[in-house]
Design a protein around this motif. Sequence first.
Motif, PDB file in Angstrom:
ATOM      1  N   ALA A 175      -3.501 -14.223  10.523  1.00 51.92           N
ATOM      2  CA  ALA A 175      -2.798 -12.943  10.333  1.00 51.92           C
ATOM      3  C   ALA A 175      -1.292 -13.168  10.200  1.00 51.92           C
ATOM      4  O   ALA A 175      -0.621 -12.485   9.422  1.00 51.92           O
ATOM      5  CB  ALA A 175      -3.104 -11.992  11.491  1.00 51.92           C
ATOM      6  N   ASP A 176      -0.751 -14.133  10.944  1.00 49.58           N
ATOM      7  CA  ASP A 176       0.683 -14.444  10.830  1.00 49.58           C
ATOM      8  C   ASP A 176       1.021 -14.915   9.417  1.00 49.58           C
ATOM      9  O   ASP A 176       1.982 -14.433   8.812  1.00 49.58           O
ATOM     10  CB  ASP A 176       1.082 -15.545  11.832  1.00 49.58           C
ATOM     11  CG  ASP A 176       1.214 -15.041  13.254  1.00 49.58           C
ATOM     12  OD1 ASP A 176       1.344 -13.812  13.455  1.00 49.58           O
ATOM     13  OD2 ASP A 176       1.197 -15.875  14.185  1.00 49.58           O
ATOM     14  N   ALA A 179       0.860 -12.116   6.966  1.00 51.82           N
ATOM     15  CA  ALA A 179       2.007 -11.212   7.143  1.00 51.82           C
ATOM     16  C   ALA A 179       3.260 -11.805   6.506  1.00 51.82           C
ATOM     17  O   ALA A 179       4.044 -11.095   5.866  1.00 51.82           O
ATOM     18  CB  ALA A 179       2.237 -10.935   8.632  1.00 51.82           C
ATOM     19  N   ILE A 180       3.435 -13.099   6.657  1.00 53.25           N
ATOM     20  CA  ILE A 180       4.613 -13.760   6.066  1.00 53.25           C
ATOM     21  C   ILE A 180       4.564 -13.647   4.540  1.00 53.25           C
ATOM     22  O   ILE A 180       5.566 -13.323   3.898  1.00 53.25           O
ATOM     23  CB  ILE A 180       4.685 -15.239   6.523  1.00 53.25           C
ATOM     24  CG1 ILE A 180       5.033 -15.303   8.024  1.00 53.25           C
ATOM     25  CG2 ILE A 180       5.698 -16.027   5.696  1.00 53.25           C
ATOM     26  CD1 ILE A 180       4.789 -16.661   8.675  1.00 53.25           C
ATOM     27  N   ARG A 182       3.055 -11.377   2.750  1.00 56.47           N
ATOM     28  CA  ARG A 182       3.259  -9.976   2.371  1.00 56.47           C
ATOM     29  C   ARG A 182       4.717  -9.551   2.569  1.00 56.47           C
ATOM     30  O   ARG A 182       5.303  -8.890   1.706  1.00 56.47           O
ATOM     31  CB  ARG A 182       2.331  -9.084   3.195  1.00 56.47           C
ATOM     32  CG  ARG A 182       2.446  -7.640   2.805  1.00 56.47           C
ATOM     33  CD  ARG A 182       1.300  -6.780   3.295  1.00 56.47           C
ATOM     34  NE  ARG A 182       1.375  -5.532   2.572  1.00 56.47           N
ATOM     35  CZ  ARG A 182       0.360  -4.921   1.971  1.00 56.47           C
ATOM     36  NH1 ARG A 182      -0.843  -5.418   2.046  1.00 56.47           N
ATOM     37  NH2 ARG A 182       0.545  -3.811   1.294  1.00 56.47           N
ATOM     38  N   ALA A 183       5.280  -9.928   3.708  1.00 55.49           N
ATOM     39  CA  ALA A 183       6.676  -9.556   3.985  1.00 55.49           C
ATOM     40  C   ALA A 183       7.617 -10.186   2.960  1.00 55.49           C
ATOM     41  O   ALA A 183       8.553  -9.541   2.474  1.00 55.49           O
ATOM     42  CB  ALA A 183       7.066  -9.981   5.404  1.00 55.49           C
ATOM     43  N   GLU A 184       7.353 -11.431   2.595  1.00 57.23           N
ATOM     44  CA  GLU A 184       8.247 -12.106   1.643  1.00 57.23           C
ATOM     45  C   GLU A 184       8.203 -11.446   0.262  1.00 57.23           C
ATOM     46  O   GLU A 184       9.159 -11.543  -0.495  1.00 57.23           O
ATOM     47  CB  GLU A 184       7.924 -13.598   1.551  1.00 57.23           C
ATOM     48  CG  GLU A 184       8.445 -14.385   2.752  1.00 57.23           C
ATOM     49  CD  GLU A 184       9.979 -14.491   2.781  1.00 57.23           C
ATOM     50  OE1 GLU A 184      10.627 -14.316   1.742  1.00 57.23           O
ATOM     51  OE2 GLU A 184      10.523 -14.734   3.883  1.00 57.23           O
ATOM     52  N   CYS A 186       8.263  -8.329  -0.102  1.00 55.45           N
ATOM     53  CA  CYS A 186       9.208  -7.201   0.024  1.00 55.45           C
ATOM     54  C   CYS A 186      10.639  -7.693   0.211  1.00 55.45           C
ATOM     55  O   CYS A 186      11.565  -6.881   0.259  1.00 55.45           O
ATOM     56  CB  CYS A 186       8.864  -6.349   1.251  1.00 55.45           C
ATOM     57  SG  CYS A 186       7.269  -5.543   1.181  1.00 55.45           S
ATOM     58  N   ARG A 187      10.824  -8.980   0.378  1.00 51.46           N
ATOM     59  CA  ARG A 187      12.127  -9.493   0.758  1.00 51.46           C
ATOM     60  C   ARG A 187      13.101  -9.411  -0.415  1.00 51.46           C
ATOM     61  O   ARG A 187      12.745  -9.687  -1.557  1.00 51.46           O
ATOM     62  CB  ARG A 187      12.021 -10.931   1.244  1.00 51.46           C
ATOM     63  CG  ARG A 187      13.205 -11.300   2.089  1.00 51.46           C
ATOM     64  CD  ARG A 187      12.919 -12.456   3.015  1.00 51.46           C
ATOM     65  NE  ARG A 187      14.129 -12.747   3.731  1.00 51.46           N
ATOM     66  CZ  ARG A 187      14.425 -12.268   4.921  1.00 51.46           C
ATOM     67  NH1 ARG A 187      13.563 -11.532   5.572  1.00 51.46           N
ATOM     68  NH2 ARG A 187      15.583 -12.547   5.477  1.00 51.46           N
TER      69      ARG A 187
END
Lengths: 190, 190
Positions: A175-176, A179-180, A182-184, A186-187
Amino acid sequence: MNPGKLFVFTGPSGTGKGTILSQVLACEPQLRLSVSATTRQPREGEVNGVHYWFMSQAEFENKIEHDAFLEHACYVGNYYGTPEQPVNDQLAEGYDVILEIEVQGAMQIHKKRPDAIMVFVAPPSMEELSNRLHGRGTESSEKVAARLAQAETELSHQSQFDYVIVNDDLGEAIADLRAILRAERCRVVR
Amino acid sequence: MNPGKLFVFTGPSGTGKGTILSQVLACEPQLRLSVSATTRQPREGEVNGVHYWFMSQAEFENKIEHDAFLEHACYVGNYYGTPEQPVNDQLAEGYDVILEIEVQGAMQIHKKRPDAIMVFVAPPSMEELSNRLHGRGTESSEKVAARLAQAETELSHQSQFDYVIVNDDLGEAIADLRAILRAERCRVVR
């Protein structure tokens, strides 16, 4: 189309990075695993361009001269490396690309590609890593001791990475990483 | 215990940031919403310390003088602001804290707290934002036009943020914010 992002995924031997990555790849169709090049002979069932790009020593050395690898190294008389062109092609097609690689190779890429997002997988503790490596039962205690010494050196590089995933629980570690990724996406790129 | 992380969540009016945040707060027990302070009168049912910290004008101005706000502004004769101490207390207890705030206030915090992780919610397009604001049917077309003009200015600040979530699909936007929270917990602090 937006170009994809380049991820480097590394960590000491025994931290479970291969297991995390194979499960994440299975559920992230936008993510592609980079294929390494090698001069070693293909084993039965290995397919060129899937398991490795197989090449002759002359071909590999020619590519080194032309700076065609993101990183490369020599193990037991054979070259291994990450050709840059296929990575760039997939990024241009909009895929994210992830390299699973040794810590030393990761540090090489970090210098060459400051755009690469650096992810380090750490064991919960050295004690736990020792238990895991001994528990495999596939290597002599000398080899395990050598791996642990190497892990200690590699762990000292953690702070040079963008993210550290502590693999205490496999599901959480998966999951980590997701998440990384997916978050990247949006970065904001500066 | 590791201290929590500070998140600033902003975006133009009509981008759905309130909806995204309330759903994320409902499923992230480690995340706390910062409570603003104001000098306006409490409305029926509003509880001090839950909806707002209610304070007198003298008290508010005294706190401004003592630099006790992360940001503050005056609207229609009343002060609104984010007291820094409760935020720091919750961070020290290990909670992540998120502020939902106007874009101008977010920029103030960015200067004061470079550790704050800045998240901007953007509409899929100005056209879509216009449809949403008109669709609400609660405001005159002059007011909507003013909001759209303000949104255009605010969108020009996007590139100063760490993350931009395009709210095209509510479920995806919620997943984006949750991924950002999770990824930032793995992020190496330099």
